[in-house]
Design an enzyme around this catalytic site. Structure first.
Site, PDB file in Angstrom:
ATOM      1  N   CYS A  41       0.710  -1.326   1.126  1.00 14.90           N
ATOM      2  CA  CYS A  41      -0.294  -1.760   2.160  1.00 14.90           C
ATOM      3  C   CYS A  41       0.298  -2.394   3.308  1.00 14.90           C
ATOM      4  O   CYS A  41       1.221  -3.237   3.275  1.00 14.90           O
ATOM      5  CB  CYS A  41      -1.262  -2.922   1.588  1.00 14.90           C
ATOM      6  SG  CYS A  41      -2.265  -3.302   2.495  1.00 14.90           S
TER       7      CYS A  41
ATOM      8  N   GLU B 121     -11.988   6.939   4.895  1.00 14.88           N
ATOM      9  CA  GLU B 121     -12.878   6.746   3.574  1.00 14.88           C
ATOM     10  C   GLU B 121     -14.112   7.632   3.505  1.00 14.88           C
ATOM     11  O   GLU B 121     -14.775   7.794   2.456  1.00 14.88           O
ATOM     12  CB  GLU B 121     -12.980   5.219   3.451  1.00 14.88           C
ATOM     13  CG  GLU B 121     -11.569   4.814   3.097  1.00 14.88           C
ATOM     14  CD  GLU B 121     -11.398   3.335   2.468  1.00 14.88           C
ATOM     15  OE1 GLU B 121     -12.537   2.552   2.600  1.00 14.88           O
ATOM     16  OE2 GLU B 121     -10.466   2.989   2.187  1.00 14.88           O
TER      17      GLU B 121
HETATM   18  N1  DGL Z   1      -4.231  -0.746   3.227  1.00 20.97           N
HETATM   19  C1  DGL Z   1      -4.274  -1.250   4.486  1.00 20.97           C
HETATM   20  C2  DGL Z   1      -3.121  -1.104   5.456  1.00 20.97           C
HETATM   21  O1  DGL Z   1      -2.323  -0.307   5.286  1.00 20.97           O
HETATM   22  C3  DGL Z   1      -5.471  -0.570   5.263  1.00 20.97           C
HETATM   23  C4  DGL Z   1      -6.855  -0.999   4.349  1.00 20.97           C
HETATM   24  C5  DGL Z   1      -7.406  -2.276   4.879  1.00 20.97           C
HETATM   25  O2  DGL Z   1      -7.881  -2.880   5.456  1.00 20.97           O
HETATM   26  O3  DGL Z   1      -7.301  -2.745   3.476  1.00 20.97           O
HETATM   27  O4  DGL Z   1      -2.936  -1.867   6.436  1.00 20.97           O
END
Ligand code: DGL
Length: 261
Positions: free
Chosen positions: A69, A148
């Site tokens: 993430c 999504e």
């Molecule tokens: N996984 C998050 C990122 O890469 C995107 C989705 C979220 O906001 O949780 O920043």
């Protein structure tokens, strides 16, 4: 096992890149689908979640952790590396390094969640690597929801991406970092809207390359990782939507196991 966590399902883009570059290594994935999205939350909250996610992966036998993430990588990396003594990889540094190598005019654009952009981490890292680099960042929060929802071919998605990228186009960037797990899924649209001369840096591919290099240089750490080609996917909440999104990313159906952490 290689442990990978994300705020949800988007981090499967890192699993995909990793299995392409390091086939055969066993993977343990945790998607914090009960608490997603992270991109709209405060650094303190995201850090708390990230520490808990890493603890879960370690309990399950991970010997190396990848923070898939971008949001968690932006705000929680220092605490993760301080707290745990396994190698911890985040997605920001490899993408920043690659952008500096790639950008001829040193004009780099970054797109990410609001939390990632607000952290200013990409600017900081890139300018520490080359003080002449110019970096512009734009938050693109809607792209996560569009992916999504599976709106990969809708005209609305193309329009929104075009609008988000406009300020970067005006700056005449020559390199664009896809600073969010979900963006590789709509890479083609992003490429078309920013222009084919702009080079895209996919943070999932960049981190997989970094891990590969690390394992080649550290045979002791490499030997700790099992290689039976097994992948296990855990999530903190399960809905049909997550199964659908995971199929869009990995191009195959996977079994998501629900865990309460
Ligand atoms: N996984 C998050 C990122 O890469 C995107 C989705 C979220 O906001 O949780 O920043």
């Amino acid at each position: 096992m290689i442990g990978i966590f994300d705020s949800g399902i988007g981090g499967l883009t890192v699993v995909k890149a990793l299995t392409e570059q390091l086939p055969g290594y066993d993977i343990l994935y945790f998607g914090d689908t009960a608490r997603t999205p992270y991109g709209t939350k405060s650094p303190e909250t995201v850090t708390r979640y990230a520490l808990r996610n890493a603890e879960f992966l370690l309990r399950k036998g991970a010997k190396l952790i990848i923070v898939a993430c971008n949001t968690a990588s932006s705000v929680a990396t220092d605490q993760l590396t301080e707290k745990f003594d396994v190698p911890v990889f985040e997605v920001i540094t490899p993408a920043a390094e690659l952008s500096v190598k790639t950008s001829e005019k040193l004009r780099v654009g970054v797109i990410g969640t609001r939390a990632t952009v607000n952290s200013g981490i990409y600017e900081k890292k890139i300018r520490a690597m080359n003080a002449d680099a110019k970096v512009w960042s734009v938050p693109c929060p809607l792209i996560v929801s569009l992916v999504e929802e599976g709106w990969l071919r809708k005209p609305e998605t193309r329009m929104i991406i075009k609008k988000y990228l406009h300020p970067l186009k005006v700056r005449q960037i020559d390199t664009l970092i896809l600073g969010c797990t979900h963006y590789p899924v709509v890479k083609d649209i992003i490429q078309r809207k920013i222009g084919k001369r702009v080079k895209l840096i996919d943070s999932s591919v960049a981190v997989a390359g970094k891990v590969k290099g690390f394992l080649e240089e550290n045979p002791g750490k490499e030997a700790l990782l099992s290689q039976t080609g097994k992948s296990l996917f855990f999530v903190s909440d399960i809905t049909a939507q997550f199964e659908h999104t995971s199929k869009n990313i990995l191009r195959k159906k996977i079994r998501l196991e629900h865990v309460r952490i």
